[in-house]
Design an enzyme around this catalytic site. Structure first.
Site, PDB file in Angstrom:
ATOM      1  N   HIS A 159       0.834  -1.201   0.000  1.00 38.21           N
ATOM      2  CA  HIS A 159       0.000   0.000   0.000  1.00 38.21           C
ATOM      3  C   HIS A 159       0.872   1.256   0.000  1.00 38.21           C
ATOM      4  O   HIS A 159       1.744   1.404   0.862  1.00 38.21           O
ATOM      5  CB  HIS A 159      -0.911   0.002   1.219  1.00 38.21           C
ATOM      6  CG  HIS A 159      -1.927   1.094   1.221  1.00 38.21           C
ATOM      7  ND1 HIS A 159      -1.719   2.295   1.837  1.00 38.21           N
ATOM      8  CD2 HIS A 159      -3.158   1.163   0.657  1.00 38.21           C
ATOM      9  CE1 HIS A 159      -2.783   3.067   1.671  1.00 38.21           C
ATOM     10  NE2 HIS A 159      -3.669   2.409   0.956  1.00 38.21           N
ATOM     11  N   HIS A 184      -9.573   7.243  -3.886  1.00 36.67           N
ATOM     12  CA  HIS A 184      -9.882   5.824  -4.096  1.00 36.67           C
ATOM     13  C   HIS A 184     -11.155   5.614  -4.912  1.00 36.67           C
ATOM     14  O   HIS A 184     -11.396   4.509  -5.413  1.00 36.67           O
ATOM     15  CB  HIS A 184     -10.050   5.123  -2.744  1.00 36.67           C
ATOM     16  CG  HIS A 184      -8.799   5.048  -1.927  1.00 36.67           C
ATOM     17  ND1 HIS A 184      -8.397   6.062  -1.093  1.00 36.67           N
ATOM     18  CD2 HIS A 184      -7.854   4.079  -1.807  1.00 36.67           C
ATOM     19  CE1 HIS A 184      -7.268   5.724  -0.488  1.00 36.67           C
ATOM     20  NE2 HIS A 184      -6.903   4.533  -0.912  1.00 36.67           N
ATOM     21  N   ARG A 260       2.289  20.735  -1.530  1.00 33.66           N
ATOM     22  CA  ARG A 260       2.318  19.271  -1.467  1.00 33.66           C
ATOM     23  C   ARG A 260       2.349  18.869  -0.002  1.00 33.66           C
ATOM     24  O   ARG A 260       3.382  18.992   0.671  1.00 33.66           O
ATOM     25  CB  ARG A 260       3.537  18.718  -2.213  1.00 33.66           C
ATOM     26  CG  ARG A 260       3.765  17.195  -2.079  1.00 33.66           C
ATOM     27  CD  ARG A 260       2.540  16.394  -2.425  1.00 33.66           C
ATOM     28  NE  ARG A 260       2.806  14.971  -2.591  1.00 33.66           N
ATOM     29  CZ  ARG A 260       2.118  14.008  -1.968  1.00 33.66           C
ATOM     30  NH1 ARG A 260       1.169  14.326  -1.085  1.00 33.66           N
ATOM     31  NH2 ARG A 260       2.375  12.741  -2.212  1.00 33.66           N
ATOM     32  N   CYS A 307       7.264  19.037  -7.616  1.00 29.59           N
ATOM     33  CA  CYS A 307       6.979  17.726  -7.055  1.00 29.59           C
ATOM     34  C   CYS A 307       7.488  16.649  -8.002  1.00 29.59           C
ATOM     35  O   CYS A 307       7.367  16.769  -9.228  1.00 29.59           O
ATOM     36  CB  CYS A 307       5.478  17.558  -6.831  1.00 29.59           C
ATOM     37  SG  CYS A 307       5.050  15.974  -6.077  1.00 29.59           S
ATOM     38  N   TYR A 454       8.655   7.202  -4.553  1.00 32.12           N
ATOM     39  CA  TYR A 454       9.273   7.994  -5.619  1.00 32.12           C
ATOM     40  C   TYR A 454      10.426   7.232  -6.261  1.00 32.12           C
ATOM     41  O   TYR A 454      11.585   7.615  -6.169  1.00 32.12           O
ATOM     42  CB  TYR A 454       9.751   9.332  -5.064  1.00 32.12           C
ATOM     43  CG  TYR A 454       8.624  10.169  -4.488  1.00 32.12           C
ATOM     44  CD1 TYR A 454       7.747  10.864  -5.312  1.00 32.12           C
ATOM     45  CD2 TYR A 454       8.436  10.256  -3.111  1.00 32.12           C
ATOM     46  CE1 TYR A 454       6.715  11.625  -4.793  1.00 32.12           C
ATOM     47  CE2 TYR A 454       7.396  11.013  -2.577  1.00 32.12           C
ATOM     48  CZ  TYR A 454       6.546  11.696  -3.424  1.00 32.12           C
ATOM     49  OH  TYR A 454       5.523  12.447  -2.909  1.00 32.12           O
TER      50      TYR A 454
END
Length: 672
Positions: A159, A184, A260, A307, A454
Site C-alpha cells: 500500500h 480511491h 504538497r 513535485c 518515488y
C-alpha cells in the site's frame, strides 16, 4: 509492525461506539479524533517505546498508552458527550438499485460513478461481519466495501500509504476511510480489488459495517488556501496554481506556490519548536527557532521546487493505471526565494568536518546520507521523512539550507512553518517541511516516501502485478528520485482557450522551463503546429546563478508569425486550431522527450514529455482581447493534462466521483 496480540487489543477498542476524543496540540488548540486512530497510536507507542516521551506535536499521541486502559466510566462519559451517528434503515441493495436508476435518469452524472459499486457475485459465500472483524492483523487482513469482502493480506507492504494505515482499517469497512481519501473513488481501485474478493456480506451486515466506524477531521485546522490554488486532493491538501498565472511574476507569490502535503498541517508553537540534529560522527544538538536565527548567518537562495510526481495524470491512461496520489495535472512547480542557515553551517556546529568532506579530504563510510523527519504525522503516528546525499548538504556551493523565510516573509504553515529543508535542484519530496529531526547516517531514509513512493520503475513494471506485491523483483533497477529532468510548460495562451484572431498575423507564447540538479536551461524551442516546425524562444532570467547552480527556473516567450494559410482562413471567417508545444534543452544537452510511453513508470514520477496546449483562433474576436478559457461540463478543473483532455474521468481526482460522496467539503474560499 503490530503483533497479533496488540492488533486484537486494538480490535477490542474498535468495538466501542465511535467516540470523539478532545486532545491538545503543541499550540494548545483542540481537535477531535476517533478512538480507532488513537488506539492504533497508543498500541504502537506502548509496544515500541513504553518509556519514551510522546511527540510534542502529535495531537493524537498525547493520549498516550493509557488509552488502552480506559475505564468503563470514562468510556460511558465520552459516549454521552459524543454526537450520535444518524443511520438509514433502508436495505443497502435497494439503495444501490435506486442509485443506479438515478444515475440513468440524470445526464449530469458521469458514467464512471457506477464503477465504485462491486458487481453482484452470488457464487461467492456470505461471510458474517463478526468473522471479517477477526482478520485484523498482518497475518490476515480482510476488508469490506459496499457488501463485498476482500482478502488483501498479500498487500501488507504494497500500500503506497504504508502498512500501519492498512492495519488500522483491517477487519473493517473501507468506505469511512475512503470518505477522507476520496482518490480511491476513481473506479480503478475497486476494479483491481475485485481480483481479491472472497465473499459477500448480508444486507444487514453491509449496513452495520459501514456505520461501525466514524472519524473526526484531523485536517480541520489546515490553513485556508487561495481560490486559484487548485486542489488535486482535499485530505491531505495538495494544490497547484493555474499555470497561466506562472508567467505573471518571476517569483511565485506565496499564496500561489504549489502545496504538497503528505499529511495534515501541524500546528507548531514557535516557542516550543525544536530542531534535533544527531547521528554518526556528530554531537547531538537541539536548536530552537531563535537559535537558528541567531547562531548562524542567514543565507538566501532562489530556487524552483517541483513535485517528483508533477503531471502524474498524464500517465494515468486506459492500459496503464497509476495507483498513487496525488495525480498532479500540470502545475506542481513554483519558484521562490528562501532564507535560513546553511545546512553545512549547522552540521559543522555539531562537529561534522564539512570542509574536509566537501573537498574530498575526509571519507567516512558511515556518513553517506542526511535524513529528515517532520512534525507532520499520519493517523497512526508515523511522521513524514526523506533524505538527501550528504554531499549535497555539505557542499559549499550547494545552497542547501534550513529555511524559516519564504519570499522575505515568515514561512507559511502550508510550506513548513517554522522550518523546512531546502535542497535546491532536488525533487520537492526530499525537502522536508515542518522539520523536526536531522539525522546523519550511513543509510537513506527508510520511510516509505523514500523507499517506495518515488522510484522510477521500468515501463513493464505495474502496480497490479508487481508493486502491490512489495517488494517487486529487481528493485535495484528502480532509482530513488533525487534530482529532476529537464521540463518546460506552455502557460499562455491558456490550455483550451480561445484567443482573438480578427486581423491577427502572429501569436505570442509564454511559459516556464527548469532543470533539476542545477543544470542551466540553455534553449526552449516552441511550435504552434504540434512539433512539426520549431523556433527558439527568448529566455528570461533576472537573477544570476553560477555553473551547476541554476536552481531557479527560466521563463520563455516568443511571438510567432502565423503561416499565410492560417491568416487566409481567419480572413475567410474560419476558426483555426493551434497545437502549441515547447521543448527545452539543458546545459548537458538533455532535451524533453516527445512522448511518455518510453519512460512510463508505475509511480508516475520524473514526467517531462512535451506538454501540448490546444488553442483556438477566433476571427470574430479582437486580437487584443483577453483569452477565454473553454470549460466543459466534464472537465472543470482549472488545469488539464497535455492536449487539454483527461484520459480518465477526473471528478476532482475522485472527490466528486461517487454519487454517495459529492459534497465539496472545506475547499478553498471562492472568489467574491
Amino acid at each position: 509492525m503490530l503483533t497479533r496480540q496488540a492488533a486484537m487489543r486494538l480490535r477490542a477498542l474498535r468495538q466501542l461506539p465511535s467516540v470523539a476524543l478532545r486532545c491538545g496540540t503543541a499550540s494548545s488548540s483542540d481537535r477531535l479524533f476517533s478512538t480507532s486512530a488513537a488506539a492504533v497510536t497508543a498500541v504502537q507507542q506502548q509496544q515500541q517505546h513504553p518509556k519514551k516521551n510522546l511527540h510534542p506535536n502529535s495531537w493524537f499521541m498525547m493520549m498516550g498508552a493509557g488509552l488502552l486502559g480506559l475505564s468503563a466510566g470514562t468510556v460511558a462519559m465520552m459516549e454521552e458527550a459524543a454526537p450520535s451517528v444518524e443511520t438509514s434503515q433502508d436495505d443497502p441493495q435497494s439503495e444501490i438499485q435506486a442509485t443506479s436508476a438515478a444515475i440513468q435518469d440524470e445526464d449530469h452524472v458521469k458514467v464512471g460513478e457506477l464503477d465504485n459499486h462491486p458487481p453482484p457475485r452470488p457464487e461467492l459465500p456470505t461471510i458474517p461481519l463478526d468473522e471479517v472483524a477477526e482478520h485484523c492483523d498482518e497475518d490476515s487482513m480482510w476488508f469490506t466495501f459496499r457488501g463485498a469482502v476482500y482478502d488483501l493480506t498479500f498487500f501488507i507492504n504494497g500500500h503506497p500509504g504504508g502498512t500501519t494505515r492498512l492495519l488500522m482499517a483491517a477487519g473493517q469497512d473501507l468506505e469511512p476511510y475512503w470518505e477522507i481519501y476520496r482518490q480511491h473513488f476513481r473506479g480503478h481501485v475497486v476494479d483491481w480489488m475485485e481480483k481479491y474478493r472472497i465473499g459477500n456480506l448480508s444486507p444487514e451486515d453491509t449496513k452495520r459495517s459501514k456505520d461501525s466506524v466514524s472519524f473526526g477531521d484531523m485536517y480541520d485546522t489546515d490553513p485556508e488556501r487561495h481560490p486559484d490554488l487548485l486542489s488535486c486532493t482535499q485530505r491531505p491538501f495538495n494544490g497547484e496554481p493555474r499555470i497561466e498565472l506562472l508567467t505573471n511574476d518571476y517569483i511565485t507569490p506565496n499564496e500561489l506556490f504549489y502545496v504538497r502535503n503528505h499529511l495534515a498541517v501541524p500546528e507548531i508553537d514557535p516557542e516550543e519548536y525544536v530542531l534535533i540534529v544527531k547521528g554518526k560522527g556528530i554531537k547531538k544538538h537541539k536548536f530552537t527557532l531563535e537559535d537558528l536565527k541567531t547562531k548562524f548567518p542567514k543565507h538566501e537562495v532562489v530556487t524552483t521546487l517541483q513535485c517528483a510526481g508533477n503531471r502524474r495524470e498524464d500517465l494515468h491512461v486506459d492500459d496503464h493505471k497509476v495507483f498513487i496520489a496525488p495525480h498532479w495535472v500540470v502545475g506542481a512547480i513554483s519558484c521562490a526565494k528562501w532564507g535560513g542557515p546553511k545546512m553545512r553551517d549547522v552540521l559543522e556546529y555539531c562537529g561534522l568536518d564539512v570542509d574536509g568532506m566537501a573537498l574530498g579530504k575526509v571519507k567516512n563510510d558511515k556518513i553517506k546520507h542526511v535524513q529528515f523527519e517532520g512534525y507532520d504525522m499520519d493517523e497512526t503516528g508515523l511522521c513524514y521523512g526523506g533524505s538527501i546525499p550528504v554531499e549535497k548538504a555539505v557542499d559549499g556551493l550547494g545552497d542547501a539550507i534550513f529555511a524559516y523565510e519564504m519570499n522575505g516573509e515568515t514561512l507559511p504553515r502550508d510550506h513548513g512553518y517554522p522550518v523546512r529543508a531546502i535542497a535546491p535542484g532536488h525533487a520537492g519530496a526530499r525537502q522536508c517541511k515542518w522539520l523536526h529531526k536531522v539525522i546523519v547516517s550511513d543509510k537513506e531514509s527508510q520511510k516509505s516516501w523514500q523507499q517506495k513512493s518515488y522510484r522510477t520503475f521500468a515501463p513493464d513494471v505495474d502496480f497490479e502485478n508487481d508493486l502491490s506485491h512489495w517488494p517487486p523483483p529487481r528493485l535495484d533497477q528502480a532509482m530513488i528520485v533525487q534530482t529532476m529532468p529537464i521540463q518546460s510548460l506552455v502557460c499562455n495562451p491558456p490550455q483550451n482557450s480561445t484567443i482573438g484572431g480578427q486581423g491577427a498575423t502572429s501569436v505570442t507564447v509564454k511559459g516556464v522551463a527548469w532543470s533539476g540538479g542545477g543544470k542551466q536551461v540553455v534553449r526552449v524551442d516552441v511550435s504552434i503546429d504540434g512539433g512539426k516546425t520549431w523556433t527558439a524562444s527568448e529566455l528570461y532570467k533576472p537573477i544570476e546563478q553560477g555553473y551547476n547552480r541554476h536552481w531557479a527556473w527560466t521563463q520563455f516567450s516568443k511571438t510567432l508569425e502565423l503561416p499565410e494559410e492560417i491568416q487566409e482562413k481567419l480572413r475567410n471567417g474560419e476558426k483555426v486550431e493551434l497545437d502549441i508545444v515547447s521543448k527545452a534543452m539543458n546545459s548537458d544537452c538533455n532535451v524533453q522527450p516527445e512522448r511518455m510511453e518510453p519512460y512510463w513508470n508505475a509511480r508516475g514520477v520524473g514526467i517531462n514529455h512535451w506538454y501540448h496546449v490546444n488553442t483556438t483562433l477566433d476571427p470574430k474576436m479582437d486580437k487584443g482581447a483577453s483569452p477565454i478559457k473553454n470549460k466543459t461540463k466534464e472537465e472543470e478543473f482549472g488545469n488539464t493534462p497535455t492536449g487539454g483532455k483527461f484520459q480518465q474521468h477526473w471528478d476532482m481526482h475522485g472527490w466528486t466521483a461517487d454519487p454517495e460522496h459529492k459534497d465539496n467539503a472545506r475547499s478553498a474560499p471562492t472568489k467574491a
